[in-house]
Design a protein around this motif. Structure first.
Motif, mmCIF file in Angstrom:
data_model
loop_
_atom_site.group_PDB
_atom_site.id
_atom_site.type_symbol
_atom_site.label_atom_id
_atom_site.label_comp_id
_atom_site.label_asym_id
_atom_site.label_seq_id
_atom_site.Cartn_x
_atom_site.Cartn_y
_atom_site.Cartn_z
ATOM 1 N N TRP A 81 -6.724 51.955 -28.393
ATOM 2 C CA TRP A 81 -6.087 51.596 -29.658
ATOM 3 C C TRP A 81 -4.752 50.898 -29.411
ATOM 4 O O TRP A 81 -4.389 49.977 -30.145
ATOM 5 C CB TRP A 81 -5.882 52.831 -30.545
ATOM 6 N N ALA A 84 -5.312 47.315 -28.376
ATOM 7 C CA ALA A 84 -5.676 46.531 -29.561
ATOM 8 C C ALA A 84 -4.442 46.247 -30.416
ATOM 9 O O ALA A 84 -4.251 45.129 -30.908
ATOM 10 C CB ALA A 84 -6.743 47.261 -30.371
ATOM 11 N N LYS A 85 -3.581 47.248 -30.597
ATOM 12 C CA LYS A 85 -2.375 47.060 -31.399
ATOM 13 C C LYS A 85 -1.445 46.042 -30.752
ATOM 14 O O LYS A 85 -0.877 45.182 -31.434
ATOM 15 C CB LYS A 85 -1.647 48.390 -31.592
ATOM 16 N N CYS A 134 -3.990 51.246 -39.173
ATOM 17 C CA CYS A 134 -5.180 52.064 -38.898
ATOM 18 C C CYS A 134 -5.255 52.441 -37.417
ATOM 19 O O CYS A 134 -5.539 53.594 -37.081
ATOM 20 C CB CYS A 134 -6.458 51.346 -39.337
ATOM 21 N N LEU A 135 -4.992 51.487 -36.550
ATOM 22 C CA LEU A 135 -5.013 51.784 -35.117
ATOM 23 C C LEU A 135 -3.952 52.815 -34.742
ATOM 24 O O LEU A 135 -4.218 53.731 -33.965
ATOM 25 C CB LEU A 135 -4.795 50.498 -34.304
ATOM 26 N N SER A 136 -2.748 52.653 -35.302
ATOM 27 C CA SER A 136 -1.636 53.552 -34.954
ATOM 28 C C SER A 136 -1.827 54.955 -35.486
ATOM 29 O O SER A 136 -1.443 55.933 -34.826
ATOM 30 C CB SER A 136 -0.323 52.982 -35.500
ATOM 31 N N LYS A 139 -6.024 56.093 -34.367
ATOM 32 C CA LYS A 139 -6.272 56.012 -32.919
ATOM 33 C C LYS A 139 -7.774 56.179 -32.630
ATOM 34 O O LYS A 139 -8.190 57.125 -31.969
ATOM 35 C CB LYS A 139 -5.454 57.052 -32.169
ATOM 36 N N PRO A 140 -8.578 55.245 -33.132
ATOM 37 C CA PRO A 140 -10.037 55.409 -33.084
ATOM 38 C C PRO A 140 -10.664 55.332 -31.694
ATOM 39 O O PRO A 140 -11.797 55.771 -31.514
ATOM 40 C CB PRO A 140 -10.548 54.268 -33.966
#
Length: 141
Positions: A81, A84-85, A134-136, A139-140
């Motif tokens: 994650w 990606a961020k 959403c990522l932060s 954390k998928p």
């Protein structure tokens, strides 16, 4: 570290406010027919870009790097994650740079983009913000 995180979030909010507003000013600037109005938009765009957006971008990135070094570095190798961020942050920096290029093109009378283009361009930071938050938070991966 919590103060650094607070600074990061505050700067990020200020940066995004500018990223949401500047392309909207471009829409109005392109549609403006009178010289006085165009000069007013040029002034607003310059002040927004140089006095708010760019300093906020620097603080956001530097505080984020401080957080990365401070306590997230141990996660870096195994936190997809976060990768990606960080990719989204790079995309946002490129978007910011493009805003600067479009601002100068409008100022110099070299703009070739339509108001419709800037309306769509204006949606990009919204998509990046949704994905980054959403990522932060989730954390998928």
């Amino acid at each position: 570290m919590l103060w650094l995180k607070a600074l990061h979030i505050i700067a990020m909010v200020a940066w995004f406010a500018g990223l949401f507003y500047l392309p909207r000013l471009f829409v109005y600037h392109v549609d403006c027919a009178d010289e006085a109005g165009r000069r007013r938009f040029e002034l607003m765009e310059r002040r927004l870009y140089h006095a708010i957006m760019t300093p906020a971008a620097w603080v956001t990135v530097l505080a984020g790097l401080g957080l990365l070094v401070g306590y997230a570095w141990e996660l870096y190798g195994r936190a997809g994650w976060l990768h990606a961020k960080l990719t989204l942050v790079v995309a946002l920096v490129v978007y910011h740079w493009l805003c600067g290029r479009y601002r100068v093109a409008l100022r110099d009378g070299r703009n070739r983009r339509s108001a419709r283009f800037f309306r769509f361009f204006n949606e990009v930071p919204t998509l990046i913000l949704i994905a980054a938050v959403c990522l932060s938070v989730v954390k998928p991966f």
